[in-house]
Design an enzyme around this catalytic site. Sequence first.
Site, PDB file in Angstrom:
ATOM      1  N   THR A  34     -11.809   4.171  -1.370  1.00  0.00           N
ATOM      2  CA  THR A  34     -10.846   4.967  -2.139  1.00  0.00           C
ATOM      3  C   THR A  34     -10.561   4.352  -3.500  1.00  0.00           C
ATOM      4  OG1 THR A  34      -9.870   5.830  -0.118  1.00  0.00           O
ATOM      5  CG2 THR A  34      -8.479   5.876  -2.070  1.00  0.00           C
ATOM      6  N   SER A  71     -15.858   3.165   3.524  1.00  0.00           N
ATOM      7  CA  SER A  71     -16.080   2.009   4.408  1.00  0.00           C
ATOM      8  C   SER A  71     -16.748   2.414   5.715  1.00  0.00           C
ATOM      9  CB  SER A  71     -14.759   1.295   4.693  1.00  0.00           C
ATOM     10  OG  SER A  71     -13.847   2.174   5.327  1.00  0.00           O
ATOM     11  N   THR A 105     -10.482   1.374   2.867  1.00  0.00           N
ATOM     12  CA  THR A 105      -9.483   0.730   3.732  1.00  0.00           C
ATOM     13  C   THR A 105      -9.642   1.063   5.209  1.00  0.00           C
ATOM     14  OG1 THR A 105      -7.970   2.559   3.310  1.00  0.00           O
ATOM     15  CG2 THR A 105      -7.746   0.608   1.913  1.00  0.00           C
ATOM     16  N   ASP A 106     -10.364   2.158   5.528  1.00  0.00           N
ATOM     17  CA  ASP A 106     -10.380   2.610   6.928  1.00  0.00           C
ATOM     18  C   ASP A 106     -10.903   1.539   7.887  1.00  0.00           C
ATOM     19  OD1 ASP A 106      -9.338   4.970   6.075  1.00  0.00           O
ATOM     20  OD2 ASP A 106     -11.203   6.108   6.225  1.00  0.00           O
TER      21      ASP A 106
END
Length: 355
Positions: A34, A71, A105-106
Amino acid sequence: MWRVALCLAAAAPLPAQTPAAAVPRVRLVATGGTISNRTGGRLTAEELVKSMPGIERYAQAEFEQFTNVASSELTLDQWLGISKRLNELFRTDAGLAGLVVTSGTDTLEELAYFLDLTVRSEKPVVVVGSMRNPSTLGYEGAANLLDGFRVAASPAARNKGVLVVLNDEINSARDVTKTDAVRLQTFQTRGYGVLGVVDADRVVFHRDVVKRHTVRSEFDVASLTTLPRVDIIMVYQGADGDLIKAAADAGAKGIVIAAAGAGATSGTQREAENYAVKKGVVVVTTTRTGSGRIAPPRRGANAPPPARAGTLTPEEQGRFVAGEDLAPVKARVLLMLALTRTRDPADIQRIFSEY
Ligand code: DGL
Protein backbone atom coordinates in the site's frame (compact mmCIF):
# COMPACT_ATOMS: atom_id res chain seq x y z
CA MET A 1 15.45 -7.41 -15.01
CA TRP A 2 13.66 -4.47 -13.52
CA ARG A 3 15.53 -4.86 -10.27
CA VAL A 4 18.89 -4.92 -12.02
CA ALA A 5 18.03 -1.81 -14.01
CA LEU A 6 17.04 0.14 -10.93
CA CYS A 7 20.06 -1.12 -8.98
CA LEU A 8 22.23 0.51 -11.59
CA ALA A 9 20.18 3.70 -11.47
CA ALA A 10 20.56 3.72 -7.70
CA ALA A 11 24.35 3.85 -7.92
CA ALA A 12 24.18 7.61 -8.47
CA PRO A 13 23.33 9.80 -5.45
CA LEU A 14 20.05 11.67 -5.60
CA PRO A 15 20.87 15.18 -6.83
CA ALA A 16 18.07 16.86 -4.87
CA GLN A 17 19.14 15.28 -1.60
CA THR A 18 22.88 15.77 -1.29
CA PRO A 19 23.65 14.26 2.12
CA ALA A 20 25.72 15.76 4.87
CA ALA A 21 29.07 13.94 4.94
CA ALA A 22 28.65 12.43 8.40
CA VAL A 23 25.24 10.78 8.13
CA PRO A 24 25.10 6.98 7.73
CA ARG A 25 24.29 5.28 4.44
CA VAL A 26 20.95 3.42 4.54
CA ARG A 27 19.50 1.53 1.59
CA LEU A 28 15.86 0.89 0.74
CA VAL A 29 14.91 -2.44 -0.81
CA ALA A 30 11.34 -1.89 -2.00
CA THR A 31 8.89 -4.75 -2.51
CA GLY A 32 5.59 -2.89 -2.97
CA GLY A 33 2.44 -2.78 -0.82
CA THR A 34 0.00 0.00 0.00
CA ILE A 35 2.88 2.39 0.71
CA SER A 36 3.54 2.30 -3.07
CA ASN A 37 0.03 1.68 -4.34
CA ARG A 38 -0.71 5.07 -5.95
CA THR A 39 -3.77 5.27 -8.19
CA GLY A 40 -2.56 5.35 -11.77
CA GLY A 41 0.79 3.70 -11.11
CA ARG A 42 2.77 2.41 -8.18
CA LEU A 43 5.48 4.54 -6.58
CA THR A 44 8.95 3.25 -7.38
CA ALA A 45 11.75 2.87 -4.84
CA GLU A 46 13.25 6.11 -6.17
CA GLU A 47 9.96 7.98 -5.76
CA LEU A 48 9.60 6.62 -2.22
CA VAL A 49 13.06 7.86 -1.25
CA LYS A 50 12.34 11.26 -2.79
CA SER A 51 9.09 11.51 -0.78
CA MET A 52 10.90 11.94 2.56
CA PRO A 53 11.51 15.60 3.37
CA GLY A 54 14.54 16.11 5.64
CA ILE A 55 16.01 12.64 5.13
CA GLU A 56 19.45 14.19 4.55
CA ARG A 57 19.60 15.12 8.26
CA TYR A 58 19.54 11.44 9.21
CA ALA A 59 20.83 9.28 6.38
CA GLN A 60 22.29 9.12 2.95
CA ALA A 61 19.44 7.29 1.24
CA GLU A 62 20.02 4.70 -1.46
CA PHE A 63 17.42 2.50 -3.07
CA GLU A 64 16.63 -0.49 -5.22
CA GLN A 65 13.44 -2.13 -6.41
CA PHE A 66 13.14 -5.84 -5.64
CA THR A 67 9.56 -6.09 -6.84
CA ASN A 68 6.41 -3.93 -6.60
CA VAL A 69 3.42 -6.07 -5.57
CA ALA A 70 0.98 -6.58 -2.68
CA SER A 71 2.52 -8.52 0.22
CA SER A 72 0.17 -11.46 -0.25
CA GLU A 73 1.43 -11.82 -3.84
CA LEU A 74 5.01 -12.41 -2.72
CA THR A 75 6.08 -16.03 -3.17
CA LEU A 76 8.25 -18.00 -0.78
CA ASP A 77 10.88 -18.08 -3.53
CA GLN A 78 10.83 -14.26 -3.44
CA TRP A 79 11.22 -14.34 0.34
CA LEU A 80 14.37 -16.38 -0.18
CA GLY A 81 15.48 -13.89 -2.83
CA ILE A 82 14.91 -10.89 -0.56
CA SER A 83 16.83 -12.50 2.30
CA LYS A 84 19.71 -13.46 -0.01
CA ARG A 85 19.82 -9.92 -1.36
CA LEU A 86 19.94 -8.33 2.12
CA ASN A 87 22.71 -10.72 3.17
CA GLU A 88 24.61 -9.92 -0.03
CA LEU A 89 24.30 -6.17 0.58
CA PHE A 90 25.73 -6.45 4.11
CA ARG A 91 28.47 -8.85 2.93
CA THR A 92 29.64 -6.76 0.00
CA ASP A 93 29.12 -3.23 1.33
CA ALA A 94 30.80 -2.83 4.70
CA GLY A 95 29.99 0.89 4.79
CA LEU A 96 26.24 0.33 4.79
CA ALA A 97 24.72 1.28 8.18
CA GLY A 98 21.37 -0.45 7.76
CA LEU A 99 18.57 -1.52 5.44
CA VAL A 100 14.91 -0.60 5.08
CA VAL A 101 12.47 -2.97 3.37
CA THR A 102 9.03 -1.80 2.29
CA SER A 103 6.22 -4.35 2.31
CA GLY A 104 2.47 -4.49 2.08
CA THR A 105 1.06 -4.69 5.58
CA ASP A 106 -1.21 -7.73 5.18
CA THR A 107 1.54 -10.32 5.57
CA LEU A 108 4.35 -7.92 6.56
CA GLU A 109 4.85 -9.63 9.92
CA GLU A 110 5.56 -12.97 8.20
CA LEU A 111 8.22 -11.57 5.86
CA ALA A 112 9.74 -9.58 8.73
CA TYR A 113 10.06 -12.67 10.93
CA PHE A 114 11.53 -14.67 8.04
CA LEU A 115 14.19 -11.96 7.64
CA ASP A 116 14.70 -11.89 11.44
CA LEU A 117 15.65 -15.57 11.27
CA THR A 118 17.76 -15.45 8.11
CA VAL A 119 19.60 -12.13 7.72
CA ARG A 120 22.94 -12.70 9.42
CA SER A 121 23.98 -9.23 10.51
CA GLU A 122 23.89 -7.12 13.66
CA LYS A 123 23.08 -4.10 11.53
CA PRO A 124 19.48 -2.86 11.58
CA VAL A 125 16.93 -4.19 9.10
CA VAL A 126 13.69 -2.24 9.35
CA VAL A 127 10.46 -3.29 7.63
CA VAL A 128 8.06 -0.45 6.86
CA GLY A 129 4.61 -0.16 5.28
CA SER A 130 1.57 2.07 5.42
CA MET A 131 -2.15 1.65 5.89
CA ARG A 132 -3.20 4.50 3.58
CA ASN A 133 -2.10 4.57 -0.01
CA PRO A 134 -0.36 7.55 -1.65
CA SER A 135 -3.62 8.68 -3.31
CA THR A 136 -5.48 8.88 0.02
CA LEU A 137 -5.82 11.95 2.22
CA GLY A 138 -3.63 11.39 5.28
CA TYR A 139 -1.19 9.02 3.55
CA GLU A 140 1.31 8.17 6.28
CA GLY A 141 3.78 6.24 4.11
CA ALA A 142 6.41 8.99 3.79
CA ALA A 143 6.39 9.53 7.57
CA ASN A 144 6.70 5.80 8.24
CA LEU A 145 9.51 5.53 5.71
CA LEU A 146 11.40 8.44 7.25
CA ASP A 147 10.98 6.80 10.68
CA GLY A 148 12.26 3.54 9.19
CA PHE A 149 15.36 5.26 7.80
CA ARG A 150 15.98 6.98 11.15
CA VAL A 151 15.80 3.64 12.98
CA ALA A 152 18.02 1.90 10.41
CA ALA A 153 20.57 4.72 10.78
CA SER A 154 20.51 4.52 14.59
CA PRO A 155 23.36 2.67 16.38
CA ALA A 156 20.82 1.91 19.14
CA ALA A 157 18.93 -0.35 16.70
CA ARG A 158 21.87 -2.72 16.18
CA ASN A 159 21.52 -6.30 17.32
CA LYS A 160 17.80 -6.06 18.07
CA GLY A 161 16.71 -8.35 15.26
CA VAL A 162 14.52 -7.22 12.41
CA LEU A 163 12.30 -4.31 13.41
CA VAL A 164 8.87 -3.25 12.18
CA VAL A 165 8.28 0.52 12.17
CA LEU A 166 4.90 2.12 11.54
CA ASN A 167 2.93 4.83 13.36
CA ASP A 168 6.10 6.10 15.17
CA GLU A 169 6.44 2.75 16.99
CA ILE A 170 9.17 0.10 16.82
CA ASN A 171 8.12 -3.51 17.26
CA SER A 172 10.08 -6.75 17.11
CA ALA A 173 9.43 -8.77 13.93
CA ARG A 174 9.07 -11.88 16.10
CA ASP A 175 6.27 -10.55 18.25
CA VAL A 176 4.36 -8.02 16.17
CA THR A 177 0.88 -8.69 14.73
CA LYS A 178 -1.38 -6.77 12.40
CA THR A 179 -4.35 -6.41 14.75
CA ASP A 180 -6.75 -4.26 12.73
CA ALA A 181 -7.73 -4.39 9.07
CA VAL A 182 -7.76 -0.62 8.55
CA ARG A 183 -6.62 1.50 11.52
CA LEU A 184 -3.21 3.20 11.55
CA GLN A 185 -2.27 1.75 14.96
CA THR A 186 -2.73 -1.79 13.66
CA PHE A 187 0.77 -3.15 14.42
CA GLN A 188 0.87 -4.25 18.05
CA THR A 189 2.96 -6.57 20.19
CA ARG A 190 0.28 -8.16 22.34
CA GLY A 191 1.33 -8.92 25.86
CA TYR A 192 4.83 -7.43 25.64
CA GLY A 193 4.44 -3.94 24.13
CA VAL A 194 6.59 -1.89 21.80
CA LEU A 195 10.39 -2.15 21.74
CA GLY A 196 10.70 1.59 21.29
CA VAL A 197 9.43 4.75 19.66
CA VAL A 198 10.56 7.20 17.01
CA ASP A 199 10.22 10.65 18.55
CA ALA A 200 11.01 14.06 17.07
CA ASP A 201 14.30 14.34 18.96
CA ARG A 202 15.57 10.74 18.76
CA VAL A 203 14.95 7.03 18.40
CA VAL A 204 14.27 5.57 21.86
CA PHE A 205 14.41 1.88 22.85
CA HIS A 206 12.70 0.71 26.05
CA ARG A 207 13.53 -3.01 26.01
CA ASP A 208 15.47 -5.71 24.22
CA VAL A 209 14.79 -8.97 22.38
CA VAL A 210 16.21 -12.03 24.16
CA LYS A 211 15.24 -14.74 21.64
CA ARG A 212 17.74 -15.89 18.99
CA HIS A 213 17.72 -13.93 15.74
CA THR A 214 19.93 -12.62 12.89
CA VAL A 215 23.63 -13.14 13.79
CA ARG A 216 22.74 -15.73 16.45
CA SER A 217 20.45 -17.65 14.09
CA GLU A 218 21.43 -21.10 12.77
CA PHE A 219 19.40 -20.70 9.57
CA ASP A 220 21.29 -20.08 6.37
CA VAL A 221 19.36 -19.27 3.20
CA ALA A 222 22.48 -19.21 1.01
CA SER A 223 22.08 -22.80 -0.12
CA LEU A 224 18.27 -22.91 -0.10
CA THR A 225 16.24 -22.83 -3.30
CA THR A 226 12.92 -23.83 -1.80
CA LEU A 227 11.10 -24.06 1.55
CA PRO A 228 9.21 -27.13 2.74
CA ARG A 229 5.42 -27.04 2.72
CA VAL A 230 3.92 -26.16 6.09
CA ASP A 231 0.18 -25.52 6.46
CA ILE A 232 -1.82 -23.84 9.22
CA ILE A 233 -5.15 -25.27 10.34
CA MET A 234 -7.48 -23.63 12.82
CA VAL A 235 -9.46 -25.27 15.58
CA TYR A 236 -13.14 -24.29 15.83
CA GLN A 237 -16.20 -25.93 17.32
CA GLY A 238 -16.92 -29.29 15.70
CA ALA A 239 -14.06 -28.94 13.20
CA ASP A 240 -13.57 -31.92 10.95
CA GLY A 241 -10.13 -33.53 10.84
CA ASP A 242 -10.34 -33.92 7.06
CA LEU A 243 -8.39 -30.71 6.43
CA ILE A 244 -5.49 -31.96 8.57
CA LYS A 245 -5.50 -35.27 6.70
CA ALA A 246 -5.69 -33.41 3.38
CA ALA A 247 -2.64 -31.31 4.26
CA ALA A 248 -0.70 -34.44 5.20
CA ASP A 249 -1.80 -36.17 1.98
CA ALA A 250 -0.90 -33.08 -0.08
CA GLY A 251 2.70 -33.36 1.06
CA ALA A 252 2.94 -31.00 4.03
CA LYS A 253 6.10 -31.71 6.02
CA GLY A 254 4.70 -29.74 8.92
CA ILE A 255 1.29 -28.59 10.15
CA VAL A 256 0.73 -25.73 12.58
CA ILE A 257 -2.46 -26.06 14.58
CA ALA A 258 -4.00 -22.75 15.67
CA ALA A 259 -5.57 -24.44 18.66
CA ALA A 260 -8.30 -23.26 21.01
CA GLY A 261 -7.04 -21.95 24.35
CA ALA A 262 -3.94 -23.72 25.56
CA GLY A 263 -3.96 -26.42 22.86
CA ALA A 264 -7.43 -27.95 22.54
CA THR A 265 -8.66 -29.45 19.27
CA SER A 266 -12.28 -30.07 18.29
CA GLY A 267 -14.39 -32.58 16.40
CA THR A 268 -12.27 -35.22 14.69
CA GLN A 269 -9.08 -33.15 14.55
CA ARG A 270 -7.25 -35.12 17.22
CA GLU A 271 -7.62 -38.37 15.31
CA ALA A 272 -6.46 -36.56 12.16
CA GLU A 273 -3.36 -35.23 13.96
CA ASN A 274 -2.50 -38.84 14.80
CA TYR A 275 -2.93 -39.71 11.12
CA ALA A 276 -0.51 -36.90 10.19
CA VAL A 277 2.23 -37.81 12.68
CA LYS A 278 2.02 -41.45 11.59
CA LYS A 279 2.86 -40.16 8.08
CA GLY A 280 5.95 -38.40 9.49
CA VAL A 281 4.47 -34.91 9.61
CA VAL A 282 5.60 -32.64 12.46
CA VAL A 283 2.58 -31.05 14.18
CA VAL A 284 3.19 -27.80 16.04
CA THR A 285 0.54 -26.58 18.47
CA THR A 286 0.00 -22.83 18.85
CA THR A 287 -2.91 -20.86 20.24
CA ARG A 288 -5.50 -18.97 18.22
CA THR A 289 -6.11 -16.60 21.17
CA GLY A 290 -3.55 -14.00 20.06
CA SER A 291 -1.18 -14.36 22.99
CA GLY A 292 0.03 -16.85 25.56
CA ARG A 293 2.40 -19.79 25.58
CA ILE A 294 1.98 -23.45 24.63
CA ALA A 295 4.51 -25.33 26.77
CA PRO A 296 6.22 -28.60 25.81
CA PRO A 297 5.00 -31.64 27.79
CA ARG A 298 6.80 -32.30 31.08
CA ARG A 299 9.32 -35.12 30.91
CA GLY A 300 11.05 -37.17 33.60
CA ALA A 301 10.06 -39.38 36.52
CA ASN A 302 7.19 -37.21 37.81
CA ALA A 303 5.72 -36.40 34.40
CA PRO A 304 2.15 -37.56 33.66
CA PRO A 305 1.77 -40.30 31.01
CA PRO A 306 1.83 -38.95 27.42
CA ALA A 307 -1.62 -37.89 26.25
CA ARG A 308 -1.62 -40.22 23.25
CA ALA A 309 0.04 -43.26 24.83
CA GLY A 310 -1.40 -46.48 23.37
CA THR A 311 -2.46 -44.81 20.11
CA LEU A 312 0.97 -43.77 18.91
CA THR A 313 4.50 -45.11 19.26
CA PRO A 314 6.86 -42.97 21.39
CA GLU A 315 8.53 -41.83 18.16
CA GLU A 316 5.19 -40.72 16.70
CA GLN A 317 4.23 -38.98 19.95
CA GLY A 318 7.51 -37.08 19.70
CA ARG A 319 6.32 -35.42 16.47
CA PHE A 320 4.05 -33.14 18.48
CA VAL A 321 5.94 -29.92 19.13
CA ALA A 322 4.84 -27.02 21.33
CA GLY A 323 4.82 -23.67 19.54
CA GLU A 324 5.73 -21.68 22.67
CA ASP A 325 4.40 -18.09 22.42
CA LEU A 326 4.61 -17.76 18.64
CA ALA A 327 1.50 -16.76 16.71
CA PRO A 328 0.43 -19.45 14.22
CA VAL A 329 1.80 -17.54 11.19
CA LYS A 330 5.16 -17.00 12.94
CA ALA A 331 5.31 -20.65 14.02
CA ARG A 332 4.84 -21.64 10.37
CA VAL A 333 7.81 -19.48 9.33
CA LEU A 334 10.01 -21.00 12.05
CA LEU A 335 8.87 -24.55 11.25
CA MET A 336 9.63 -24.14 7.54
CA LEU A 337 13.17 -23.04 8.41
CA ALA A 338 13.59 -25.69 11.14
CA LEU A 339 12.67 -28.39 8.61
CA THR A 340 15.48 -27.21 6.32
CA ARG A 341 17.91 -28.15 9.13
CA THR A 342 16.45 -31.21 10.83
CA ARG A 343 13.62 -33.74 10.89
CA ASP A 344 14.35 -34.63 14.52
CA PRO A 345 11.33 -33.44 16.57
CA ALA A 346 13.43 -33.00 19.72
CA ASP A 347 15.69 -30.65 17.81
CA ILE A 348 12.65 -28.84 16.39
CA GLN A 349 11.32 -28.43 19.95
CA ARG A 350 14.71 -26.99 20.96
CA ILE A 351 14.41 -24.52 18.07
CA PHE A 352 10.95 -23.46 19.22
CA SER A 353 12.29 -22.87 22.72
CA GLU A 354 15.27 -20.80 21.55
CA TYR A 355 13.80 -18.58 18.79
N1 DGL B 1 -2.99 -4.59 1.38
C1 DGL B 1 -1.72 -4.43 0.75
C2 DGL B 1 -0.67 -5.43 1.15
O1 DGL B 1 -0.60 -5.89 2.25
C3 DGL B 1 -1.81 -4.49 -0.71
C4 DGL B 1 -2.11 -3.29 -1.45
C5 DGL B 1 -1.37 -3.30 -2.77
O2 DGL B 1 -0.17 -3.01 -2.74
O3 DGL B 1 -1.95 -3.61 -3.79
O4 DGL B 1 0.14 -5.77 0.40
